[in-house]
Write an enzyme that holds these catalytic residues in place. Structure first.
Site, PDB file in Angstrom:
ATOM      1  N   GLU A  74     -22.516 -11.192 100.371  1.00 36.10           N
ATOM      2  CA  GLU A  74     -22.833  -9.781 100.150  1.00 36.10           C
ATOM      3  C   GLU A  74     -24.052  -9.316 100.944  1.00 36.10           C
ATOM      4  O   GLU A  74     -24.671  -8.305 100.618  1.00 36.10           O
ATOM      5  CB  GLU A  74     -23.076  -9.533  98.656  1.00 36.10           C
ATOM      6  N   HIS A  93     -28.079  -8.613  92.564  1.00 39.52           N
ATOM      7  CA  HIS A  93     -26.669  -8.392  92.235  1.00 39.52           C
ATOM      8  C   HIS A  93     -26.205  -9.493  91.299  1.00 39.52           C
ATOM      9  O   HIS A  93     -26.477 -10.677  91.544  1.00 39.52           O
ATOM     10  CB  HIS A  93     -25.824  -8.405  93.514  1.00 39.52           C
ATOM     11  N   HIS A  95     -23.025 -10.538  87.985  1.00 38.07           N
ATOM     12  CA  HIS A  95     -21.752 -10.242  87.331  1.00 38.07           C
ATOM     13  C   HIS A  95     -21.927 -10.308  85.812  1.00 38.07           C
ATOM     14  O   HIS A  95     -21.197 -11.027  85.129  1.00 38.07           O
ATOM     15  CB  HIS A  95     -20.677 -11.235  87.779  1.00 38.07           C
ATOM     16  N   TYR A 114     -30.561   7.787  75.621  1.00 36.55           N
ATOM     17  CA  TYR A 114     -31.600   8.300  76.523  1.00 36.55           C
ATOM     18  C   TYR A 114     -32.056   7.276  77.553  1.00 36.55           C
ATOM     19  O   TYR A 114     -32.565   7.632  78.621  1.00 36.55           O
ATOM     20  CB  TYR A 114     -32.794   8.832  75.722  1.00 36.55           C
ATOM     21  N   HIS A 156     -16.197  -5.348  89.774  1.00 34.35           N
ATOM     22  CA  HIS A 156     -17.000  -6.349  90.470  1.00 34.35           C
ATOM     23  C   HIS A 156     -18.231  -6.770  89.658  1.00 34.35           C
ATOM     24  O   HIS A 156     -18.326  -7.919  89.248  1.00 34.35           O
ATOM     25  CB  HIS A 156     -17.419  -5.789  91.841  1.00 34.35           C
ATOM     26  N   TYR A 211     -42.679   4.534  81.513  1.00 30.89           N
ATOM     27  CA  TYR A 211     -41.837   3.899  80.508  1.00 30.89           C
ATOM     28  C   TYR A 211     -40.659   3.195  81.171  1.00 30.89           C
ATOM     29  O   TYR A 211     -40.066   3.688  82.111  1.00 30.89           O
ATOM     30  CB  TYR A 211     -41.323   4.968  79.550  1.00 30.89           C
TER      31      TYR A 211
END
Length: 223
Positions: A74, A93, A95, A114, A156, A211
């Protein structure tokens, strides 16, 4: 390799191991990159994180040339995201199960809670599906990440961004938690969605309070 670079590579490996230890990732799936020098450092392809050493981390230039082992399959979206997003220095990245489950339906996660605002807007977008490792997937990811710090990848997984390794990992944890909550909320029916006006207030409040950031904040150099 300087002592500082070796330390950075070691911290990358530690972060990858944390991905698996926390259940965000499984086996050799997932990958990680950090902006470095005139390009980036990225995890190698198909190597168990427990076996990885600093020397195994791949140094890559912006043109895609690299030194050392074969980079993650990737690498394109890692390189392209870092080139397109000077505001971030780390691309993670993985899964993770619940985020991937939502991505398998190619669904955006709306502002049902939120905390969606932590990603930078009123939705956690899902990128269109494209074959792994392809330029089409990179293009889809960049579009979904516009003005966002995370996205889902259709059928993915997920991508999380940060200024530091800790910040990117924290973002990935947040994405997975929100996906799990969203799936649970949908079991009772489609949940109500907060208005755009309320999400604007939430985002402004988060910015005032810093935050949702990693413990060291999200404005430092790569950790």
């Amino acid at each position: 390799m300087t002592d500082d670079e070796r330390a950075l590579r070691s911290r990358m490996i530690d972060t990858c191991r944390k991905m698996n230890a926390t259940g965000l990732n499984q086996g050799t799936s997932g990958n990680l990159s950090v902006r470095h020098g005139a390009g980036l450092l990225i995890t190698p392809s198909s190597m168990p994180y427990d076996n990885m050493k600093p020397e195994d981390i791949v140094e890559m230039a912006w043109d895609g040339t690299y030194l050392g082992r074969r980079p993650s399959s990737e690498w394109r979206f890692h390189r392209d995201i870092l080139k397109a997003r000077p505001d971030v220095d780390v691309v993670l990245h993985c899964h993770s199960v619940h985020a991937t489950a939502v991505a398998c339906h190619r669904r955006n996660i709306p502002a049902f809670h939120y905390m969606v605002a932590v990603m930078g807007g009123n939705t956690l977008r899902c990128a269109r599906y494209a074959t792994f490792g392809s330029q089409a997937l990179s293009d889809a990811a960049i579009a979904a990440l516009h003005d966002r710090k995370a996205c889902l990848l259709g059928q993915h997984g997920q991508i999380a961004l940060g200024k530091t390794l800790d910040a990117a990992l924290s973002m990935a944890v947040e994405v997975e938690a929100l996906a799990q909550m969203y799936i649970a909320a949908c079991a009772l029916g489609e949940p109500p969605v907060l208005s755009d006006e309320e999400m604007e207030r939430v985002i402004a409040q988060m910015q005032r309070m810093s935050y949702g950031l990693a413990p060291e904040g999200d404005s430092t150099k790569p950790a």
